[in-house]
Design a protein around this motif. Sequence first.
Motif, short mmCIF file in Angstrom:
data_model
loop_
_atom_site.label_atom_id
_atom_site.label_comp_id
_atom_site.label_asym_id
_atom_site.label_seq_id
_atom_site.Cartn_x
_atom_site.Cartn_y
_atom_site.Cartn_z
N UNK A 185 0.84 -1.20 0.00
CA UNK A 185 0.00 0.00 0.00
C UNK A 185 0.88 1.25 0.00
N UNK B 26 3.93 1.56 -1.13
CA UNK B 26 4.54 1.70 -2.45
C UNK B 26 3.53 2.31 -3.42
N UNK B 27 2.32 1.75 -3.42
CA UNK B 27 1.30 2.21 -4.38
C UNK B 27 0.92 3.66 -4.12
N UNK B 28 0.76 4.03 -2.86
CA UNK B 28 0.27 5.38 -2.56
C UNK B 28 1.38 6.42 -2.62
N UNK C 149 3.83 5.44 -6.30
CA UNK C 149 3.11 5.46 -7.57
C UNK C 149 1.98 6.49 -7.59
N UNK C 150 1.67 7.07 -6.43
CA UNK C 150 0.66 8.12 -6.38
C UNK C 150 -0.77 7.65 -6.50
N UNK C 151 -1.02 6.38 -6.19
CA UNK C 151 -2.39 5.89 -6.25
C UNK C 151 -3.22 6.44 -5.09
N UNK C 152 -4.54 6.57 -5.32
CA UNK C 152 -5.38 7.17 -4.26
C UNK C 152 -5.54 6.25 -3.05
N UNK D 236 -5.68 5.63 -11.69
CA UNK D 236 -6.04 6.82 -10.93
C UNK D 236 -7.31 7.46 -11.51
N UNK E 168 -7.73 2.43 -8.70
CA UNK E 168 -6.44 2.45 -8.02
C UNK E 168 -6.55 2.55 -6.50
N UNK F 209 -3.68 -1.98 -6.23
CA UNK F 209 -2.45 -1.40 -5.68
C UNK F 209 -1.33 -2.44 -5.61
N UNK F 210 -1.69 -3.62 -5.12
CA UNK F 210 -0.66 -4.62 -4.90
C UNK F 210 -0.09 -5.15 -6.22
N UNK G 165 2.35 -2.52 -7.24
CA UNK G 165 3.53 -2.52 -6.35
C UNK G 165 4.46 -3.67 -6.71
#
Lengths: 387, 345
Positions: A376, A378-380, A383-386, B217, B227, B233-234, B237
């Motif tokens: 989570x 890493x993604x947020x 990578x800028x994910x919401x 996004x 997203x 997300x995973x 990642x």
Amino acid sequence: MQISQMKIKFTQEQSTFREEVRSWMKSNVPSQPLHSLDTSKGFEEHRAWEKTLNEGNWSMVTWPKEYGGRGLDLIEWLIFEEEYYRAKAPTRVNQNGVFLLGPTLMEYGSEHQKERFLSAMAKGEHIWAQGWSEPGAGSDMAAIRSTAIREENKFIINGQKTWSSRATYADWTFGLFRSDSESSRHHGLSFILVPLDAPGVTVRPIPQLDGEPGFAEIFFDNVEVPIENLIGEEGAGWSIAMATAGFERGLMLRSPARFQETAAHLIRIAKQESNLAPSIKTALIDCWIKAEAYALNIYQTASKLQAGKKIGPESSLGKIFWSTLDYEMHSTALKILGTLSELKNEEASNAAAWIKGFMFSLAGPIYAGTNEIQKNIVAERLLGLPR
Amino acid sequence: MNFTFDNELESFVSTINDFIQKDYTPQHIRNAWSSGDPFSNEHWKSMINLGVSQMILDEKFQGMGLSLDEAILVYEELAYGGVIEPIIEQSILINNLAHEFPQGLQDLIGERLIDQYVALTHPSSPFVNHLSHASGLLSIQNNDISFVELEGIESELLESNDPSRVVSSIKSIKNSHSFKLDPSLERKIVSSGKLVSALTIIGLSRRCLDISSEYVKTREQFGKPIGSFQAVKHMLSDIAVKIEFAKAAIYRAANSIISDHPLHELHSNVAKYLANQAGEIATKNSIQAHGAMGYTWEVDLHIFMRRIWAFNSLWATQSEIEFEIESFLHENTEKLGATFTFTED
């Protein structure tokens, strides 16, 4: 040709330093493995090893000289670790102190606190346990409910911590407590140090998968702690704890040497088997390459840090990577060892160490923030994910 | 020990990135595909003018003589852009090594290296890319390296799954100039080929990840961006982890090739192995993150995925890499361990 700035080799000074570590380890590392640090006998043996390390000034090598360390830079630290693992030196029973609380104190502690705790930590006089998790606050650490209510010059602590590593035999714990009972989530938490022999503290060991009490529950029943044991400002515990957790996920605790040695050992036990399934050969290659990749990445990260760059959420990538690799290596080892992989007695085979390692590798994706939480992050954050 | 890049190169990398964002968009690539001949002389010239292929060319050929491990991020950025013209291959396989070629060959092709495309074929990379735009062909076979002008080549045009690649197989060559190829130089060429494919795959994997991150996004389902779901997300990642842990191995391989490290073949195998893994997960998870859109020609993703698939087996197949590493580990078991990674012999 112009000379490249990138130099992927050690300098003469670094090689000399390596020789110095190697020779000290050769004369000082116990010839027989110590008992498990999660037994009372083994714990004291490991405490004695911390003392021995400290006498050679090798216990806190990355600490600045003013705090009794050697002030090693990160590359020297990696070299030290390579020699440490190469010599099969004992596990650091005080790693919660050395690598987590120590740096936290240097950044947030008062002069008095540094004086009081750093040197005792270095000598192995204070072995530290972590006090983060609670029954209702695992991955969601902001759900902490244990309280530390200020009464004049002391805190009165009530509540329960759990999965507290090393707490069974440790001397002290550091942790987060809710010092503002009206607060919620990450507000109103304070970072407090508590002696585990204080009146009102009850430690109940929790046997882990390997049968040994590597962690424990800690119950606090009106435990009185002086305000000198508060680190940083009252209510500022969350951001201090995040810094500490950053040290845990960072490279200090997971130097590549550990994984490189395991990978090499894995290749060696595989070589003794004449009939390996193709899937096992593939796994061997995969493990070895990943241990290499981890080492190369960490050396690059260390070089970047030394050049003044910062790393942030990238440390989550590393945590996912090494913990996945560690499991893969141990699980492959058990397949190679075959029927021996059932045997826990150390006399019977070298399989016992692999079984213990396998059990421990199952904890890797959980502790220091589960891999799901890391993904989570890493993604947020990368990578800028919401959210 | 210093595993970092020269700061001055950072500005060059951002110049390349500007070029890609402005002059080398997915729409440019689509237009090139539909033009019938995707190699653009204009793009080739722009990249030559930026200094891409002269950068690591030795000064004796009027190059800048920068070292490959410094320049590598520039090539990674071009790979990220999905550039059609084989300038990364030209730079790393030929220009970077040209000063080590047999002297007669240097005399023959030296002047072309500054701004022309010289194609190359080797048993591990048999199809020649954009042959019609080459000023000649270098062919490596049976310990020989030969140079032949375009007129001397009889070839058959094939169709690549990546429309950016216009590949031919060579039927016969006439009037070639042959030279003995030192086996150690051939090994370096093969390592450089593995490096080119590893680097290309990593640049492209980064692109797939960026495209997918942007998509998830903005694409909404169940009233929120997909997203925000952990399963999505995973997946992304997982791509980021694989990319991160291939990079240093790639830079290391580049360093080993230029410093004649005795283990450069091992290092380039490791780099390619890790890049292949990253490429596989980058493509698979990116399609999945796009849902049904990922399976269309309309979404730009496939422009970059196709190149990953094409480079996957170039210069070394997965089996070759694994067999070579396995035999190395078998023969060098005693050397392995915590101090092995940076050994110099």
